[in-house]
Design an enzyme around this catalytic site. Structure first.
Site, PDB file in Angstrom:
ATOM      1  N   LYS B  76      26.879  41.000  42.811  1.00 19.58           N
ATOM      2  CA  LYS B  76      27.345  39.881  41.967  1.00 19.58           C
ATOM      3  C   LYS B  76      26.214  38.869  41.810  1.00 19.58           C
ATOM      4  O   LYS B  76      25.440  38.630  42.756  1.00 19.58           O
ATOM      5  CB  LYS B  76      28.546  39.233  42.655  1.00 19.58           C
ATOM      6  CG  LYS B  76      29.255  38.139  41.851  1.00 19.58           C
ATOM      7  CD  LYS B  76      30.495  37.678  42.623  1.00 19.58           C
ATOM      8  CE  LYS B  76      31.253  36.596  41.860  1.00 19.58           C
ATOM      9  NZ  LYS B  76      32.433  36.128  42.605  1.00 19.58           N
ATOM     10  N   SER B 171      36.770  36.045  40.304  1.00 18.13           N
ATOM     11  CA  SER B 171      35.569  35.875  39.497  1.00 18.13           C
ATOM     12  C   SER B 171      34.572  37.034  39.612  1.00 18.13           C
ATOM     13  O   SER B 171      33.569  37.051  38.887  1.00 18.13           O
ATOM     14  CB  SER B 171      34.854  34.586  39.897  1.00 18.13           C
ATOM     15  OG  SER B 171      34.498  34.635  41.229  1.00 18.13           O
ATOM     16  N   SER B 195      38.658  35.973  44.697  1.00 23.69           N
ATOM     17  CA  SER B 195      37.720  36.480  43.697  1.00 23.69           C
ATOM     18  C   SER B 195      37.248  37.908  43.835  1.00 23.69           C
ATOM     19  O   SER B 195      36.580  38.407  42.939  1.00 23.69           O
ATOM     20  CB  SER B 195      36.493  35.567  43.637  1.00 23.69           C
ATOM     21  OG  SER B 195      36.870  34.333  43.060  1.00 23.69           O
TER      22      SER B 195
END
Lengths: 107, 523
Positions: B76, B171, B195
Site C-alpha cells: 500500500k 482504505s 481499512s
C-alpha cells in the site's frame, strides 16, 4: 450550539489549514454534533486509556549511535536548501488576522 | 497464478516448474491488462524484474532465502519504500521518494519477496471506499467477474458496464484489488478502523489485522499511532500465516512493538472444533445490516454449532459508541500527525514565501484534500483547551470501556468472536459517492473498528456471494497475541465454506483467457 467565527478563525491558525467554503464549516459543525453522543456514556471512575499496551513497560534501548550521517539523503527531498540547511521563509511573522487574510471565514 | 503460497507456488519455484522471472513477468503483464482497476499507483517493473532475477539465481543454487523468495507482492502506498515513490495518494507527497524502507517492507525484501509496486488508497488512508485519492478510485475486480455480470440486469449496453462498477471498500482498496485480481500473491495494507478487513470483504480476499504491537509500524506513515497496524491481504488463511510469520516480532525502531519472542507458526488442520467457544456479539446486529449478511452470519454460527463447537450469544454493550469514540480519537491523532507536512523537509511546498506560517498554510491548502483538512480541523477542535476534557479525555475513557467489554467476554470463556465484516456487499461507485466520506466511514467502520480500539487481532474470511454475485465476508476477532488460535479457526471455517474463485473476464496481453488456467501447472 454552533461553533463561533472566533473559534473557526482560531482553528485555522492552529491547524494552518483552511475551511475553504461553507461545506468545510458545515463539516465541522456536523463532526461536533456527532461527537456529542459521547456524553451519553457514563464514565464516572473510568481512567482515560492512552494505549492498549499500557500494562507493559515501554521499550528503552541503549544510548548507542547506530545510524546517522545521512545528511545528503535527507536533504534530497527538500525543495529549498542551502548547504546543510533547510530554508524557510522568515518566521516571527504571524499569520494575518481574519480581516486581513484571504479566508472564507471573512464572509 | 491461483496457487497458494505455502503449499503450491513456493513448491513450484523450488522444483523449478516455474521461475521467479516467469512469475514476475506474468504478474506484470496481468497488471497491464487490469490497469482499468486502478489498483496500482506505481509499478516498479525494472526493480521487480531485477529482484526476480536475483531470486532465480538463489533457487538455481538451491538456496532460497525463505518461502517468500521470488514471490510477487504489492505494498500500500503509505509505506515508505526506497527508490519508489510513496504518495499516500495525496498531492502533499507526489514525487516523494523515501530514503528508507518501512520495516515490514525491508523484512519482505530480505526474505526475497519481489516488490511489484505500490497500491492505491484513499488519501492518507482516510476513507472506506478507496475513492478519495488523487489518483482516482480503485475498481473492484468483481465488477468484471462473470458472477457479477450474470446477476446484473443490463439496462443499456456497454454504457452500463462502465457505470456499474462497484467499489473495493477501503482504505486499502488497491491492495485488496491487486490480490483479488491475481496480480500478486500477497499485499500489505494498513488497518486503523477496518481499512484492511473492509476491502478484503468486498474483494473476496483474506484480510488480517494483527494485534497492535505485534508488527512494526516503523515506516508506515501514521494516521492514529495508538491504533494503526500493518494489514495482510492474501487469497487464503494459510498464506496470511506465512506472511505474518515473516513480519511479526519486536522492532527496535518501533517502541510500540512488544518485546516478547515471536515464533512463526504453521496452521494445524483442525478437524475437531468441539473445544472451541464462539461468541456472537448481539450488538453487531447493527442497523443497516443487510438481510443477506445476517443470514450468512447465522448460517456460519450454525456451522460451528453443528460441528460441536460451543456457540453463545454475548454482549459488548459499548459497541454503538465505538464509532463516535473513534471519530474523536482519530481526528485528534490525525491533527497531530499531519502537522509534520509543512513543505520544509519533504513533500509539496508552496511558492508562497512571505512568512513561515503563510507558507505552511498555503502548502497544506494545496496539498491536502477536503477529507484530510476536515479531519485536521475537527481534531484540533477536540483538542482545544476548552474541549480537551469533554471530548478527547472523554473519548479515551470510553475507549477503556470498549476494551473492557472484550476483556469481560473473553474472560468468560469465549475463545473467538464471530461477526459480520461489512453491512452489505460492495456498493456501486455512483451510489457510494452520494454521501460524503465522513458519513460513509461512520457507516462502514461500525463492525470493524472496535477491534482497533481494543488492539485485538481480527480477520475477514470470504464466505459467500451475495445475490448480486459479489463477495460477502465474515469477521473473526481473537484475543491479544493469540493469532495462531484465531487463524486456526479461520482456516477451518474457510475450508467449510469453499468460497468460489473469481471468474475474472479480462483481455490478456499474451494468449489465452487466464481464467481457464488452473493451478495445475503449480501443483
Amino acid at each position: 450550539q454552533k461553533v463561533t467565527v472566533e473559534v473557526l478563525d482560531h482553528l485555522e491558525h492552529l491547524a494552518l489549514v483552511d475551511f475553504r467554503d461553507a461545506e468545510g464549516v458545515e463539516r465541522l459543525q456536523k463532526a461536533v454534533q456527532f461527537a456529542d453522543q459521547l456524553h451519553e456514556v457514563n464514565t464516572d471512575g473510568v481512567e482515560p486509556m492512552d494505549s492498549v499496551l499500557e500494562d507493559r513497560c515501554l521499550y528503552l534501548r541503549e544510548d548507542d549511535v547506530t545510524e546517522g550521517n545521512c545528511t545528503n539523503e535527507l536533504l534530497k527531498n527538500a525543495r529549498e536548501k542551502v548547504e546543510e540547511y533547510f530554508v524557510a521563509p522568515p518566521g516571527n511573522i504571524p499569520l494575518p488576522k481574519l480581516e486581513e487574510r484571504e479566508t472564507f471565514l471573512q464572509g | 497464478l491461483k496457487g497458494g503460497l505455502r503449499f503450491q507456488v513456493s513448491a513450484a519455484l523450488k522444483e523449478g516448474h516455474v521461475t521467479p522471472t516467469e512469475l514476475c513477468q506474468r504478474c506484470l503483464s496481468l497488471i497491464k491488462s487490469t490497469k482499468f482497476l486502478n489498483a496500482y499507483i506505481t509499478v516498479a517493473e525494472e526493480t521487480a524484474l531485477k529482484q526476480a532475477e536475483e531470486s532465480e539465481k538463489r533457487y538455481r543454487r538451491g538456496q532460497p532465502l525463505s518461502v517468500l523468495d521470488g514471490i510477487p507482492i504489492a505494498v500500500k502506498d503509505n509505506f515508505n519504500t526506497v527508490g519508489i515513490e510513496t504518495t499516500c495518494a495525496s498531492n502533499m507527497l507526489k514525487g516523494y521518494i523515501s530514503p528508507y524502507n518501512a520495516t515490514v517492507v525491508q523484512k519482505l525484501l530480505d526474505q526475497g519477496a519481489v516488490l511489484l509496486g505500490k497500491t492505491n488508497l484513499d488519501e492518507f488512508a482516510m476513507g472506506s471506499g478507496s475513492t478519495d485519492g488523487v489518483f482516482g478510485p480503485v475498481r473492484n475486480p468483481w465488477s468484471y467477474s462473470r458472477q457479477y455480470k450474470e446477476k446484473s440486469v443490463p439496462k443499456s449496453h456497454s454504457e452500463d458496464e462502465e457505470s456499474n462498477w462497484v467499489i473495493t471498500g477501503g482504505s486499502s482498496g488497491g491492495s485488496a484489488a491487486a490480490v483479488s485480481s491475481f496480480t500478486c500473491f500477497a499485499a500489505l495494507g494498513s488497518d486503523t478502523g477496518g481499512s484492511t478487513r473492509n476491502p478484503a470483504a468486498h474483494c473476496g480476499v483474506v484480510g488480517l489485522k494483527p494485534t497492535y504491537g505485534l508488527i512494526s509500524r516503523h515506516g508506515l506513515i501514521p494516521l492514529v499511532n495508538s491504533m494503526d497496524v500493518p494489514g495482510i491481504l492474501t487469497r487464503c488463511v494459510d498464506d496470511s500465516a506465512v506472511v505474518l510469520g515473516s513480519l511479526a516480532g519486536h522492532d527496535p525502531k518501533d517502541s510500540t512493538t512488544i518485546q516478547d519472542n515471536f515464533k512463526p507458526f504453521e496452521l494445524p488442520n483442525l478437524t475437531d472444533v468441539s473445544k472451541i467457544s464462539i461468541g456472537i456479539p448481539k450488538e453487531y446486529h447493527a442497523p443497516g445490516l443487510s438481510s443477506e449478511i445476517l443470514a450468512l452470519w447465522s448460517k456460519a454460527a450454525d456451522l460451528f454449532k453443528n460441528a460441536g463447537a460451543k456457540v453463545i450469544e454475548v454482549s459488548l454493550p459499548h459497541t454503538r459508541y465505538s464509532i463516535v469514540c473513534y471519530h474523536v480519537l482519530c481526528t485528534a491523532e490525525v491533527a497531530s500527525n499531519m502537522a509534520r507536512f509543512d513543505g520544509l523537509e519533504y513533500g509539496h511546498r508552496s511558492d508562497m514565501n512571505k512568512s513561515t506560517e503563510s507558507m505552511y498554510a498555503a502548502t497544506r491548502r494545496e496539498g491536502f484534500n477536503d477529507v484530510v483538512r476536515g479531519r485536521i480541523l475537527s481534531g484540533n477542535y477536540f483538542l482545544l483547551k476548552q474541549n480537551y476534557e469533554n471530548y478527547f479525555i472523554k473519548a479515551q475513557k470510553v475507549r477503556r470501556l470498549i476494551a473492557n467489554d472484550f476483556v469481560k467476554v473473553f474472560g468468560s470463556g469465549v475463545d473467538i468472536l464471530l461477526t459480520p465484516t461489512t453491512l452489505s456487499d460492495a456498493m456501486p461507485y455512483m451510489e457510494f459517492i452520494k454521501e460524503d466520506n465522513r458519513t460513509r466511514s461512520a457507516q462502514d467502520d461500525i463492525l470493524t473498528q472496535a477491534a482497533n480500539m481494543a488492539g485485538l487481532p481480527a480477520i475477514n474470511v470470504p464466505t459467500g456471494l451475495s445475490e448480486r454475485g459479489l463477495p460477502l465476508g465474515l469477521q473473526f476477532i481473537g484475543q491479544s497475541f493469540q493469532e495462531k488460535q484465531l487463524l486456526t479457526v479461520a482456516k477451518w471455517f474457510e475450508k467449510q465454506v469453499k468460497f468460489p474463485v473469481i471468474q475474472l473476464e479480462v483481455k490478456r496481453h499474451d494468449h489465452g483467457a487466464f481464467q481457464h488456467q488452473k493451478s495445475v501447472s503449480f501443483s
